[in-house]
Design an enzyme around this catalytic site. Structure first.
Site, PDB file in Angstrom:
ATOM      1  N   HIS A 189     -43.011  81.644  66.810  1.00 48.32           N
ATOM      2  CA  HIS A 189     -41.576  81.411  66.613  1.00 48.32           C
ATOM      3  C   HIS A 189     -40.983  81.374  68.019  1.00 48.32           C
ATOM      4  CE1 HIS A 189     -42.575  84.057  62.936  1.00 48.32           C
ATOM      5  NE2 HIS A 189     -42.833  82.791  62.664  1.00 48.32           N
TER       6      HIS A 189
HETATM    7  C1  LIG Z   1     -48.969  78.569  61.866  1.00 45.60           C
HETATM    8  C2  LIG Z   1     -47.468  78.654  61.916  1.00 45.60           C
HETATM    9  C3  LIG Z   1     -46.784  79.309  60.908  1.00 45.60           C
HETATM   10  C4  LIG Z   1     -45.389  79.410  60.968  1.00 45.60           C
HETATM   11  N1  LIG Z   1     -44.743  80.038  59.948  1.00 45.60           N
HETATM   12  C5  LIG Z   1     -43.407  80.172  60.007  1.00 45.60           C
HETATM   13  C6  LIG Z   1     -42.699  80.826  58.952  1.00 45.60           C
HETATM   14  O1  LIG Z   1     -43.280  81.262  57.960  1.00 45.60           O
HETATM   15  N2  LIG Z   1     -41.352  80.947  59.063  1.00 45.60           N
HETATM   16  C7  LIG Z   1     -40.689  80.488  60.141  1.00 45.60           C
HETATM   17  O2  LIG Z   1     -39.469  80.691  60.209  1.00 45.60           O
HETATM   18  N3  LIG Z   1     -41.326  79.812  61.135  1.00 45.60           N
HETATM   19  C8  LIG Z   1     -42.655  79.646  61.089  1.00 45.60           C
HETATM   20  N4  LIG Z   1     -43.309  78.960  62.087  1.00 45.60           N
HETATM   21  C9  LIG Z   1     -42.510  78.375  63.170  1.00 45.60           C
HETATM   22  C10 LIG Z   1     -41.933  77.012  62.758  1.00 45.60           C
HETATM   23  O3  LIG Z   1     -42.978  76.108  62.462  1.00 45.60           O
HETATM   24  C11 LIG Z   1     -41.086  76.477  63.916  1.00 45.60           C
HETATM   25  O4  LIG Z   1     -40.132  77.452  64.267  1.00 45.60           O
HETATM   26  C12 LIG Z   1     -40.332  75.202  63.536  1.00 45.60           C
HETATM   27  O5  LIG Z   1     -41.207  74.211  63.058  1.00 45.60           O
HETATM   28  C13 LIG Z   1     -39.559  74.678  64.756  1.00 45.60           C
HETATM   29  O6  LIG Z   1     -38.894  73.503  64.381  1.00 45.60           O
HETATM   30  P1  LIG Z   1     -38.420  72.459  65.490  1.00 45.60           P
HETATM   31  O7  LIG Z   1     -37.850  71.307  64.767  1.00 45.60           O
HETATM   32  O8  LIG Z   1     -37.597  73.171  66.490  1.00 45.60           O
HETATM   33  O9  LIG Z   1     -39.758  72.066  66.270  1.00 45.60           O
HETATM   34  P2  LIG Z   1     -41.044  71.300  65.748  1.00 45.60           P
HETATM   35  O10 LIG Z   1     -41.197  71.462  64.290  1.00 45.60           O
HETATM   36  O11 LIG Z   1     -42.164  71.737  66.612  1.00 45.60           O
HETATM   37  O12 LIG Z   1     -40.700  69.776  66.017  1.00 45.60           O
HETATM   38  C14 LIG Z   1     -40.562  69.263  67.317  1.00 45.60           C
HETATM   39  C15 LIG Z   1     -40.812  67.766  67.265  1.00 45.60           C
HETATM   40  O13 LIG Z   1     -40.570  67.211  68.558  1.00 45.60           O
HETATM   41  C16 LIG Z   1     -41.592  66.288  68.857  1.00 45.60           C
HETATM   42  N5  LIG Z   1     -41.700  66.178  70.314  1.00 45.60           N
HETATM   43  C17 LIG Z   1     -42.120  67.135  71.173  1.00 45.60           C
HETATM   44  N6  LIG Z   1     -42.076  66.669  72.430  1.00 45.60           N
HETATM   45  C18 LIG Z   1     -41.614  65.398  72.360  1.00 45.60           C
HETATM   46  C19 LIG Z   1     -41.363  64.393  73.322  1.00 45.60           C
HETATM   47  N7  LIG Z   1     -41.546  64.611  74.619  1.00 45.60           N
HETATM   48  N8  LIG Z   1     -40.922  63.178  72.893  1.00 45.60           N
HETATM   49  C20 LIG Z   1     -40.716  62.938  71.585  1.00 45.60           C
HETATM   50  N9  LIG Z   1     -40.936  63.876  70.627  1.00 45.60           N
HETATM   51  C21 LIG Z   1     -41.371  65.084  71.014  1.00 45.60           C
HETATM   52  C22 LIG Z   1     -42.817  66.872  68.192  1.00 45.60           C
HETATM   53  O14 LIG Z   1     -43.820  65.906  68.019  1.00 45.60           O
HETATM   54  C23 LIG Z   1     -42.250  67.407  66.897  1.00 45.60           C
HETATM   55  O15 LIG Z   1     -42.229  66.429  65.902  1.00 45.60           O
HETATM   56  C24 LIG Z   1     -44.683  78.847  62.055  1.00 45.60           C
HETATM   57  C25 LIG Z   1     -45.376  78.184  63.067  1.00 45.60           C
HETATM   58  C26 LIG Z   1     -46.757  78.075  63.001  1.00 45.60           C
HETATM   59  C27 LIG Z   1     -47.466  77.361  64.100  1.00 45.60           C
END
Ligand SMILES: Cc1cc2nc3c(=O)[nH]c(=O)nc-3n(C[C@H](O)[C@H](O)[C@H](O)COP(=O)(O)OP(=O)(O)OC[C@H]3O[C@@H](n4cnc5c(N)ncnc54)[C@H](O)[C@@H]3O)c2cc1C
Length: 539
Positions: A473
């Site tokens: 997280h």
């Molecule tokens: C195994 C696991 C279990 C988890 N379980 C939980 C849970 O139970 N509850 C919870 O609250 N959280 C959980 N999490 C955390 C949760 O997955 C993340 O907090 C959440 O997905 C973050 O969302 P986001 O949209 O910020 O980032 P992300 O979902 O990581 O999305 C970021 C996006 O940006 C894209 N990107 C990155 N760099 C670039 C670039 N330079 N150019 C273009 N695109 C780019 C990526 O490809 C991705 O699609 C877990 C994580 C893992 C790994």
């Protein structure tokens, strides 16, 4: 080829997807740029099925990274870690982002979690209070389809919500029910049903109800769990353009230090420029600060949004410790979602002026995939091996303590001199969970787990030995605050240095609390979307 859009969103994870939908619904033109490939659920399920036994518990093993969009992947050296502890979170660079393999656990913050400085004299306060956040939590719970307890006493935080959950919570498995009784009767602790982004009784958001496959991590085979990939087709139907396999490597500033464009590489290393009026970087807590640092220019020599020198600093997570032991009576865990309940009350208290709070959960992963190798190593064969696997599946348990941690500017993401396939710098994080968290483990959480284990009838409890793992997280690297001198974004996640740049998500969070934080990241996305839309409409 598209070369401009009114709103440009980098990243198609849950944060990017939520903002995109809000902007589309408000009639704005939206372009999303995504580093990774678009894949189908069937492909990931097939990858998982074909993994060797030893790799199955690894959350990321079913998601091999594309050459141009590396993410932490076992056996590959991408995210560096320096310092006294090891920081090795996983996240995905696939369309839909990391919620592909999240567990879906959604604990809200408490009012106290947002005022650590005021109440306990440690850490930082949020730029606003819980009452301000509550309506955005409500929106998130509806958008993601979060099921949770109807009884206010069973909710976390208790009795603070202004709306019910859209769906009732999932039933606890037999082992979880037993754990709940034992905790209440022997230790007076309440084990609460988890609020989770998973359809409980009925379909929701065109997704089916959970049918208890119990491999939510690494992938829900039926799509009962929310993941942002499920939203992408809907966004396109509403008019969004999504460019996949397109790695943004620089944001360009223009007049008034506003963002004028972003530049990306396609998978053939061709470079492209996309101009826009409003920009959102939603690449998660590692890739967003990395991109800001990579975008340094003459006006912003330390990187974009970084006049405070706080970009990439204060990286936080929930340092956790896992305890696997055998109990004398069978628990038979593994029916239902992999995380389905938790003890949250231990995260709160006046002790937070001295040490971190912790939350405790009994993981509900079916134990056979973890213990099969252990049983094989015992040297037993035939019927004896069968019986050993059955015995350990029923009686092996795993308790996790997840701690909060404080923002520390020295916990810092920097650009490494090592380069990826595109020639872009790899990220590196200096990592020290800090004395506040260490003290909690030593004096509070580990003794608590020892009591929990004893109450459960543990026969072979072993202490964690001071080692922490990461919860994945990722928080803090673009920290929120009212003072531009020591923070990166305002309360609505707008960069202090660039009027048309939003950096919502975990990076903005100034405190972590103990519970999984994506629900809070997503609520910040809703707040940012509201601010962006009113700016776009000239309100
Ligand atoms: C195994 C696991 C279990 C988890 N379980 C939980 C849970 O139970 N509850 C919870 O609250 N959280 C959980 N999490 C955390 C949760 O997955 C993340 O907090 C959440 O997905 C973050 O969302 P986001 O949209 O910020 O980032 P992300 O979902 O990581 O999305 C970021 C996006 O940006 C894209 N990107 C990155 N760099 C670039 C670039 N330079 N150019 C273009 N695109 C780019 C990526 O490809 C991705 O699609 C877990 C994580 C893992 C790994």
């Amino acid at each position: 080829m598209t070369s401009s859009s009114q709103v440009v969103i980098v990243g198609t994870g849950v944060v990017g997807a939520v903002i995109a939908e809000e902007c589309l619904d408000a009639g704005l033109e939206v372009l999303m740029i995504e580093a990774g490939p678009r894949v189908t659920r069937a492909e990931i399920v097939e990858n998982y099925r074909n993994l060797p036994l030893g790799a199955k518990p690894d959350a990321t093993a079913s998601y091999p990274p594309a050459d141009w969009a590396p993410h932490p992947f076992f056996g590959q050296d991408y995210l560096g870690s320096t310092g006294p502890d090891t920081y090795n979170p996983t996240y995905l660079r696939y369309a839909g982002g990391s919620t592909w393999h999240w567990a879906g656990t959604c604990w809200r913050l408490t009012p106290e979690d947002m005022q650590l400085r005021t109440l306990y004299g440690v850490g930082r306060d949020w730029a606003f209070d819980y009452a301000t956040l509550d309506p955005y939590y409500n929106k998130t719970e509806r958008a993601l389809g979060i099921c949770g307890p109807a009884d206010p006493a069973d909710q976390w935080p208790p009795r603070t919500r202004s709306m019910d959950y859209p769906m009732p919570h999932l039933p606890l498995s037999q082992g979880e029910q037993k754990f709940t009784r034992v905790m209440q009767d022997k230790l007076g602790l309440r084990n609460l049903p988890v609020a989770q982004a998973r359809n409980s009784g009925t379909p929701y958001d065109d997704r089916p109800a959970c049918c208890a496959n119990n491999n939510c991590v690494p992938v829900c085979p039926v799509g009962a769990k929310y993941d942002a990939a499920t939203a992408l087709k809907r966004l396109e139907a509403k008019g969004a353009t999504i460019l996949d396999n397109s790695v943004v490597y620089r944001a360009e500033t223009g007049e008034g230090n506003r963002i004028a464009a972003v530049h990306y590489y396609d998978r053939n290393r061709g470079s492209h420029r996309i101009a826009g009026e409003h920009f959102v970087l939603a690449c998660n807590g590692i890739e967003t600060p990395k991109l800001l640092l990579m975008s340094a220019d003459d006006r912003n020599p330390a990187g974009l949004a970084n006049s405070s020198d706080q970009v990439g600093r204060n990286i936080m997570d929930h340092p956790q410790q896992g305890y696997t032991f055998t109990v004398s009576e069978p628990y038979w865990l593994g029916a239902g979602p992999v995380v389905n309940s938790g003890i949250m009350e231990t995260s709160q208290g006046a002790f937070r002026s001295e040490h971190a709070g912790a939350y405790f959960r009994l993981n509900n992963f079916a134990r056979n995939r973890f213990i099969a190798q252990r049983a094989l190593k015992s040297g037993k064969v035939g019927r004896a091996l069968d019986e050993e696997i059955r015995r350990l599946t029923a009686t092996s348990v795993n308790i996790v303590s997840a701690h909060e941690m404080l923002p520390d500017p020295e916990n810092r993401l920097t650009l490494s001199s090592a380069k990826d396939w595109l020639g872009l710098p790899k990220p590196s994080v200096h990592w020290d969970v800090g004395e506040y968290t260490r003290r909690s483990s030593r004096d509070y959480s580990e003794p608590m787990v020892a009591r929990i284990a004893e109450a459960m009838g543990a026969t072979d409890f072993t202490p964690a030995g001071g080692k922490f793992s990461t919860s994945k997280h990722i928080m803090g690297g673009t920290i929120m605050g009212n003072d531009p001198a020591d923070s990166v974004v305002s309360g609505v996640c707008r960069a202090h240095d660039h009027d048309n740049l939003y950096l919502p998500g975990g990076g903005a969070m100034p405190s972590t609390a103990c519970g999984n934080s994506t629900i809070t990241m997503t609520s910040l996305a809703f707040m940012a979307a509201e601010a962006l839309i009113s700016e776009a409409k000239g309100a």
